[in-house]
Structures are given as structure tokens and as C-alpha cells.
Design an enzyme around this catalytic site. Structure first.
Site, PDB file in Angstrom:
ATOM      1  N   LYS A  25       0.831  -1.206   0.000  1.00  0.00           N
ATOM      2  CA  LYS A  25       0.000   0.000   0.000  1.00  0.00           C
ATOM      3  C   LYS A  25       0.867   1.258   0.000  1.00  0.00           C
ATOM      4  CE  LYS A  25      -3.593  -0.417   2.559  1.00  0.00           C
ATOM      5  NZ  LYS A  25      -4.690  -0.406   3.538  1.00  0.00           N
ATOM      6  N   MET A 106      -4.905  -7.423   8.832  1.00  0.00           N
ATOM      7  CA  MET A 106      -4.305  -6.420   9.698  1.00  0.00           C
ATOM      8  C   MET A 106      -5.357  -5.350   9.997  1.00  0.00           C
ATOM      9  SD  MET A 106      -1.336  -7.781   9.764  1.00  0.00           S
ATOM     10  CE  MET A 106      -0.105  -6.593  10.195  1.00  0.00           C
ATOM     11  N   ARG A 339      -3.586  -1.662  -6.160  1.00  0.00           N
ATOM     12  CA  ARG A 339      -2.728  -2.846  -6.048  1.00  0.00           C
ATOM     13  C   ARG A 339      -3.114  -3.798  -7.171  1.00  0.00           C
ATOM     14  NH1 ARG A 339      -5.582  -5.063  -0.536  1.00  0.00           N
ATOM     15  NH2 ARG A 339      -7.668  -5.149  -1.380  1.00  0.00           N
ATOM     16  N   SER A 766      17.208 -40.100 -12.790  1.00  0.00           N
ATOM     17  CA  SER A 766      15.964 -39.421 -12.446  1.00  0.00           C
ATOM     18  C   SER A 766      15.848 -39.421 -10.923  1.00  0.00           C
ATOM     19  CB  SER A 766      14.772 -40.136 -13.075  1.00  0.00           C
ATOM     20  OG  SER A 766      13.584 -39.491 -12.685  1.00  0.00           O
TER      21      SER A 766
END
Ligand code: PEP
Ligand code: MG
Length: 873
Positions: A25, A106, A339, A766
Site C-alpha cells: 500500500k 491487519m 494494487r 531421475s
């Protein structure tokens, strides 16, 4: 140290490339301010400050307080207002923002700076007393919740009682006096719950709020979210302090969120929602049902045009679809956040392809940045078999919040979802709305259904991010979480009942609807060819049957990296012969039984070769302990005894003899071929005869014969000479040859260490990282599930090493083996065929370690192709 970066009013101390330091942000706020977008001024406190504070038990670094105050002065200048000044007050918000977006994890606090004096100033300044007191009560509510942990219900309860007393239905109907009184009631709640007064010093409010954001980095929900999404290596969250702008200052104000393209379908059209006269949290919380963004064009055409201009600009600037928050304050537009938008798998592909076609990004950037491996995985998810076949079972229709079909049994709490899921049940989590506390249960659910909230509600955002089907805001149903039922008025669904949800149409359907595998679009193939152009790592599939092989080809596999042969012996007609072989008393008897198995094996291999049309096919010789082919229950043992014309007692004795304490470390792999060379002979003969049968001049079959579980060169030499002898005989008999190669799996640490000498004799390697992980850690593949989740939860391991390669340890074995092998044979072909071959992080490791290919299950082939392309830097 610089702890604070300012933005707004023509200033931008940071840029979008500083996400690690400023959070997503914060970095974007600086960037937007830098390119001249209308961003409310503010500043970002760095993630390093958060890290410092967390590490020092809440103590701030020396200069932080001064820098925070200087930051406020910057905002004061930009706004021409003063923080805490009742005559001309500035209010700010404090929000978290980590480097990766963690939706709802948050906390944030709005309207900081209000107290009994300042609120009067705001009232005077805006001429809107109601607005001022509404802001004040919201501050006490959020501050109480986020900073001091008061249960939000308490405030909710107070406002609900107030509305009842006044006989009104909506918050909007409470007047200024009501709200003034509500502020007093909120303060009383605050005092009662904390034993303290609500702090009226704006600076103290700010400091507490910043500390709360720092603290939220380590709260339970945030930790759990990072755990579920394997997010590690971040310093902390940044804190954004920003001037408040208000979408709730009247009908010329509003707030909303929009995506530059439709996040569910990818359609290139502004998509979003807004609310008039509301604050941002009202949209996200799903409390009021928002309006479609198209309405904004009608209500505020100029604002809409300006918004479109900014969003187009942002998408171009970032070269990616953007998720944008905006607020209109009294006719003035502010961009609060941008965003990269979360999107569904189908949308990701469409957006990538269209943005390339529109010249907004390049093919390689689209492959690198616009589609994640998880998106591709979603496209491979099932759909309903007949979308038109369940019409009369539709209980209701909500918003198509995250596409895909999900079927499961109904549960009503996140805890139940987790618990039922642990028991192996498929569940659909049904809630009124979800909150960040629910993420554990949401992750455990096949699908999510909510009765309230919009396309940007918590449930919708989280589900889309994970590709979990979700129907949100289905107001046709009423959920009673207490009683654990929901009803559409006619049908009542109880806990444990089966329902199906269609996240693409929003339908909620009674019962268990059949699912089918998806078909892939032309856009998808186009996108995948760009990925193929970019990657250098080969992608093969693990496939044991012609059907699997065809599926793998359809998904773009370039060969078969592992055909396990053990499954081939389980058919009705074969298992008896296999058992006869295992229980034979003499070598001669064993050879007879093997003779009978040969035609079946030849047919199996011919099928694989045919399906793969000349592409490489690696066939592994028999690997599991023979005991696995013998019956364990008494009844079946009797049947077997009868078939073999042997006394049951004798059969049981023999089965007993084959039992091992540690079968995975026992008589398996090449150890079987060493003691029973006739098994290797039969399989080698079947492979080579089939190769000769299927080969044409245009498409010669060049089989790769793979010896499992080698630990010493001597073992490999032994098996190689058996195979070479058979080959010579077969070529002689048939008068025709094929090119074949004999290689080995590297799946025992000793083989990785001695890879140099093994490479002298082997044509290819492999890595069998399933066994290599088991044996490097000493974790039993079959039992480690009992404690590994605990290890991951307690951070003793970053992830389950059977799912994603332990690059440090097991990975070191892989690079040692590769390097030592290639030192002897520079062009040695090296691949990987453990489960890790389809895990994006492990694919990247294989690319970096210079392997030639990864091999994974057919459904993960497209994921591996994309991951391999993204590994190229
Ligand atoms: C391996 O061990 O990684 C492997 C591919 O073989 P299997 O899983 O069959 O043991
Ligand atoms: Mg193995």
C-alpha cells in the site's frame, strides 16, 4: 535511519519498487503521488520500524517519534490544517500494509485526532454536526476494537439499542443529538471495559494506533494467514498515516472499490461497487449492499469519467489489472489505494492474453507477472456435469463470487470446517458473512457460501485468491448459525447435509451434483505456448496407463518421466499370476508364472508407446516389496490357496515369510531384480519387444529403462547386464533393433553421493525425491503425516518436505548427484519424478540446478510448464 517516507501534495519519497520496505500500500501511494494522481497526503512508516519494534518488545527506535511528528507536519502543510487544533483540525487514518496483501488480516483505525473539542471544530468547519459526531463514535468503536481489544459487539449493541429507542431502522436516521449521546455511551463502554478513559490527546491516540498496527503483525489471524499461504521472509507491516477524506459528507460524497477488469471473468470493463454517503469500511465489511459502479456514471458522470481516466492510467502504468479504492468527498475524487487485483484462474488467462493483444504488456511479461501457477490449477478444477440439470434443486442464487463447482456437506463454523476436513469430509462452509478469524475453516472448505456481503466482501476476496468456489451475499437464504441450519423458506438444510454451489453462476443447489473435468480454452493454449517459448526446463508426466498418457499429452507433456509398473499387476487376470510368481517354490515355477505375465506387460508398454507417438517414455522396473501383492485377510488367503492348490497353512507361512519390519527400507527396488533377475528379464523383454512392435521408421520408439532404488554401482551394473543380455537376445530373435537406454533413479542418499561412479554406467538419472526425502530426513513416507503438520505449525520446518522440496537438505543431495554425475558424463540426462516435479517452488529449484526436465502427474503438467517459464530470469 529513515523510518518515515512521505507522499502527497506533489511529494513522493518512495516508489512502487519498495514494497519490501514500504509495504504494498505504502509503495503504491508514493508511486501514485509521484505520477500526479490525487492521493490524500500522508506518510509510511517502514516495515523495518515494525521489525525493530517487534524485536524490542514495543520500544520505538530513537528517531521514530521525531519522524512521525515531522510526517504529521507534512500532512498539516499539505492540508492547511493542524492536528489536534479545534479551530482547524486535521484528522488522520492509520492503516497496516505489508509487502504482500493479506486481506482483512491487519487492522486500521480511522478519524484519529478527534476529542470533545476537536469534534466541535469539525462540526463548525463542515457545517455538519451529525457528520462530526458520527466520525467521533466510529473512532471510539475502531480504536476500542483494534487498539484495546474491546469486543465490537458491545458498540454494535449500543447503536442497535439507540435505534430501537428512537424507533428508526438505519444508522443514517440517527441525528446529531443521537450521535452525541451515542459517543457518551461508547465512552462509557470504553471506560467499563478497560478501566480507563478514552484518550483525548490526539498524539497519544496516534501513538497507540501505530503500536496496534505493529502489534497486529504478530496476532493470531495474521500468523495463521501467513502460514496457510506460506508467506515467509517479511520484516513486518508498514504503517500508513494519511489525511482522512470522507465519503460520508452527504449525497455528493461516496466511496467504492473497483477493478480495472472483471476479476471473475477477465472482461475488460471497469468493475466494482460503491456506496453513496458512506465510509470505505462499509463497502468492505458488507454491512450495506453496495451499488454497481455503472450507477456512478449516472449519478456523478464527471467523477466517473475522471475515475476511468485514473484507472486506465494506473493499469497502463503497472502493466497489470488493478484493484483500486476511491473516495469522493463533496464532489472531489481521491484515489486511496491501488494494487494488483486478485483474480480467478479464467480471468487471469483472459486478462493476460488481452493485455498482450492490446499492447499493454509483452508475452514474456504476461507469463511472468499476470498468471500464477495457482490460477492454472484452478482451470483444471472440475465443473458441474450438467449445469442445466439441477434447476429444480436450486435453493437460491447469490453473487458468483469465485467460480468453480464445489460439493460438500454443510457446516456452520470455521472450526467445524477444519475438524470435519481433518476427518476426511468434504465441507461447504456456510456463514452469514466471514471474517478474518474464519480463514482456517475457509481454507479447509471445498466451497464457501455467505448470505450477506458483496463481490468485494471478505469471503469473496479470500475465496477468489485461493480459487475456492464461493457464492456470496445469497439473500435467498437465512442462516441460523446457532441452530446450525439454513433455509430458503421452503427447504431447511441441516448441518451435515450435502449441497453443491456454483461459484460461476451463484447458484446454491441441494444435494450432491456430479462433477466433470474441465476443458481448456483456446486462450489458455495460446498463453501456454508463450510459457513454453520462455522455458528451458522440460516437462514430462508420470503416467502408467495409455489414458493417463493421453491426458498428459493434452496438457502439454513432452514425454513420460515415470511409468510405474507395479499398478499393472493388479488387474484380476494378472494378480493371480503375480501371486503365483511370488509364492513359487522354484526358479522354474517362477519363470513359468513370469512367462504368463509377459504378454500383459508387453501390451501395457505398447499402449504407452503408442499413446506417446515417439516421445521419450521412461519405464521403471518393479519397485515395491512383493508382500504388497499378497492378500492380507484370511478369506482372500483361502481363495489364493485354492487357486494355487496349496494348503492354506502353507500359503500363510509363505506370506509370513515375505513380511518385513520396515518394508520401505526392505526387499524392494533393484534389490528384487538382483535376487530375482528373472523379473528384470521379463520386464526388459516386454519393454523391448513392445518397442520393436510399435516402432515405425517415422516414429522410432527409444525406451528408457529405469532401475529403481539403486544405492551402489554394483547393483546398477548387475541390472544393466541383465537388461543388455535380454536386449541382445530380443534383437537377435526379432532381427530388428531399437535404441534403448538404461538409467537409474537416484533416491537413496548413497546413490546421490556416489553419483560419479554410477554415471559411468548409467545413461540417465531421475531423482525420486519421494524416497530421497524419506531417506534424507529419515521420515517415513507413510507415517510422517502424524507429526509433520506439527513441525510446520511450530516452524520447525517451513513446509511439508514431501510437498515442496527441502531445497537446503534434499536439494543439496539433488545438486550433488547432478554435479557428480555430469562431471563424469557432461551430457548426462537428469530429471526428477518425485511429487515435487509439480510443485512450483521445487520446479524453480530444478531449473536453477540445471535439470533437463521435471516429471509430474498429468494434471500438474500445465502448472509445471508455467512454473518452469517463470523460473527463467
Ligand atoms: C520417488 O521415490 O520419488 C518415486 C518417484 O518413486 P515412488 O514414489 O514410486 O517410490
Ligand atoms: Mg521411489
Amino acid at each position: 535511519t529513515t523510518w518515515v517516507y512521505r507522499f502527497g501534495n506533489g511529494r513522493s519519497d518512495g516508489s512502487k519498487d519498495q514494497k519490501a520496505l514500504l509495504g504494498g500500500k505504502g509503495a503504491n501511494l508514493s508511486e501514485m503521488s509521484g505520477i500526479g494522481l490525487p492521493v490524500p497526503p500522508g506518510y509510511t512508516i517502514t516495515t523495518e520500524a515494525c521489525e525493530y519494534v517487534v524485536e524490542h518488545d514495543g520500544t520505538w527506535p530513537d528517531e521514530l517519534d521525531d519522524q512521525v511528528r515531522a510526517g504529521i507536519r507534512h500532512v498539516e502543510e499539505a492540508m492547511g490544517r493542524t492536528f489536534g487544533d479545534p479551530e482547524n483540525p486535521l484528522l488522520v487514518s492509520v492503516r497496516s500494509g505489508a509487502a504482500l496483501s493479506m486481506p482483512g488480516m491487519m487492522d486500521s483505525v480511522l478519524n484519529l485526532g478527534l476529542n470533545d473539542q476537536v469534534v466541535e471544530g469539525i462540526a463548525r468547519q463542515t457545517g455538519n454536526e451529525r457528520f462530526a459526531y458520527d466520525a467521533y463514535r466510529r473512532l471510539i468503536d475502531m480504536f476500542g476494537d483494534v487498539v484495546v481489544g474491546i469486543d465490537r459487539e458491545k458498540f454494535e449493541h449500543a447503536i442497535t439499542s439507540m435505534k430501537e429507542e428512537r424507533g428508526v431502522e438505519n444508522d443514517i436516521d440517527l441525528n446529531a443529538n443521537d450521535l452525541r449521546e451515542l459517543v457518551d455511551r461508547y465512552k462509557a463502554i470504553y471506560r467499563k471495559e478497560t478501566g480507563r478513559m478514552f484518550p483525548d490527546d490526539p498524539w497519544q491516540q496516534l501513538r497507540f494506533a501505530i503500536d496496534a498496527v505493529f502489534g497486529s503483525w504478530t496476532n493470531e489471524r495474521a500468523v495463521k494467514y501467513r502460514e496457510i499461504n506460506s508467506i515467509t521472509g517479511l520484516k513486518g507491516t508498514a504503517v500508513n498515516v494519511q489525511a482522512m477524506v470522507y465519503g460520508n459528507m452527504g449525497e455528493d460524497s461516496g466511496t467504492g472499490v473497483c477493478f480495472t477488469r472483471n476479476p471473475a471473468t477477465g472482461e475488460n470493463k471497469l468493475y466494482g461497487e460503491f456506496l453513496l454517503n458512506a465510509q470505505g469500511e462499509d463497502v468492505v465489511a458488507g454491512i450495506r449492499t453496495p451499488k454497481d459502479i455503472k450507477e456512478l456514471d449516472r449519478l456523478m458522470p464527471e467523477i466517473y469519467a475522471e475515475l476511468q481516466e485514473h484507472t486506465t492510467r494506473l493499469e497502463r502504468h503497472y502493466g497489470n489489472m488493478q484493484d483500486i479504492e476511491f473516495t469522493v468527498q463533496q464532489g472531489e475524487l481521491f484515489i486511496l489505494q491501488t494494487r494488483d487485483g486478485k483474480r480467478t484462474g479464467p480471468a487471469a488467462i483472459r486478462i493476460a492474453v488481452e493485455m498482450v493483444d492490446e499492447g499493454l504488456t509483452s508475452e514474456s511479461d504476461a507469463v511472468r507477472d499476470l498468471v500464477e501457477p495457482g490460477h492454472v490449477e484452478q482451470l483444471l478444477h472440475p465443473r458441474f456435469k450438467n449445469e442445466n440439470g439441477y434447476a429444480e434443486k436450486v435453493l437460491g442464487t447469490g453473487l458468483p463470487a469465485s467460480p468453480g463447482a464445489a460439493v460438500g456437506r454443510v457446516v456452520f463454523t470455521a472450526d467445524d470446517a477444519e475438524e470435519w476436513n481433518q476427518r476426511g469430509e468434504s465441507v461447504i462452509l456456510v456463514r452469514v458473512e466471514t471474517s478474518p478469524e474464519d480463514v482456517g475453516g475457509m481454507d479447509a472448505a471445498e466451497g464457501i457460501l455467505t448470505s450477506r456481503g458483496g463481490m468485494t466482501s471478505h469471503a469473496a476476496v479470500v475465496a477468489r485468491g485461493w480459487g475456492t468456489p464461493c457464492v456470496a451475499g445469497c439473500d435467498d437464504i437465512v442462516v441460523n448459525a446457532q441452530r446450525k441450519t439454513f433455509t430458503n423458506g421452503e427447504v431447511t438444510v441441516q448441518e451435515g447435509d450435502w449441497i453443491s454451489i456454483n461459484g460461476s453462476t451463484g447458484e446454491v443447489i441441494l444435494g450432491k451434483q456430479p462433477l466433470v473435468d474441465p476443458e481448456l480454452s483456446g486462450e489458455f493454449s495460446r498463453f501456454m505456448t508463450w510459457a513454453d517459448d520462455l522455458r528451458t526446463l522440460g516437462v514430462r508426466a508420470n503416467a502408467d496407463t495409455p489414458e493417463d498418457a493421453r491426458q498428459a499429452l493434452e496438457f502439454g507433456a513432452e514425454g513420460i518421466g515415470l511409468a510405474r509398473t507395479e499398478h499393472m499387476f493388479f488387474g484380476d487376470d494378472r494378480i493371480a499370476k503375480m501371486q503365483r510368481m511370488i509364492l513359487a517354490d522354484s526358479e522354474e515355477e517362477r519363470r513359468d508364472a513370469l512367462e504368463a505375465l509377459l504378454p500383459f506387460q508387453r501390451e501395457d508398454f505398447a499402449g504407452l508407446f503408442q499413446a506417446m507417438k515417439g516421445r521419450p517414455v521412461t519405464i521403471r522396473l518393479l519397485d515395491p516389496p512383493l508382500h504388497e501383492f499378497l492378500p492380507h485377510d484370511a478369506e482372500e488367503q483361502e481363495v489364493l490357496a485354492e487357486r494355487l492348490e496349496m494348503p492354506v497353512r502353507r500359503v500363510r507361512e509363505k506370506i509370513e515369510q515375505h513380511a518385513e519390519m520396515n518394508p520401505m527400507l526392505g526387499h524392494r527396488g533393484c534389490r528384487l531384480g538382483v535376487t530375482h533377475a528373472e523379473i528384470t528379464e521379463m520386464q526388459a523383454r516386454a519393454i523391448l519387444e513392445a518397442a520393436i512392435d510399435v516402432s515405425t521408421d517415422d516414429a522410432p520408439v527409444r525406451p528408457e529403462i529405469m532401475v529403481p532404488l539403486v544405492s551402489t554401482k554394483a547393483e546398477f551394473d548387475h541390472q544393466r547386464s541383465v537388461i543388455d543380455e535380454v536386449a541382445a537376445a530380443v534383437f537377435e530373435e526379432r532381427g530388428k533393433e531399437v535404441q534403448y537406454r538404461v538409467g537409474t533413479m537416484i533416491e537413496i542418499p548413497r546413490a546421490a553421493l556416489r553419483a560419479g561412479e554410477i554415471a559411468e554406467a548409467a545413461d540417465f538419472f531421475s531423482f525420486g525425491t519421494n524416497d530421497l526425502t524419506q531417506m534424507t530426513f529419515g521420515f517415513s513416507r507413510d507415517d510422517a503425516g502424524r507429526f509433520l503438520p506439527y513441525y510446520v505449525q511450530e516452524n520447525l520446518l517451513p513446509a511439508d518436505p514431501f510437498q515442496t522440496l527441502d531445497q537446503e537438505g534434499v536439494g543439496e543431495m539433488v545438486s550433488i548427484g547432478t554435479n557428480r554425475g555430469r562431471k563424469v558424463k557432461p551430457k548426462l540426462q537428469v530429471g526428477i519424478c518425485g511429487e515435487h516435479g509439480g510443485d512450483p517452488a521445487s520446479v524453480k529449484f530444478c531449473h536453477d540446478t540445471d535439470l533437463d526436465y521435471v516429471s509430474c502427474s498429468p494434471f500438474r503438467v500445465p502448472i509445471a510448464r508455467l512454473a518452469a517459464a517463470q523460473a527463467v530470469t
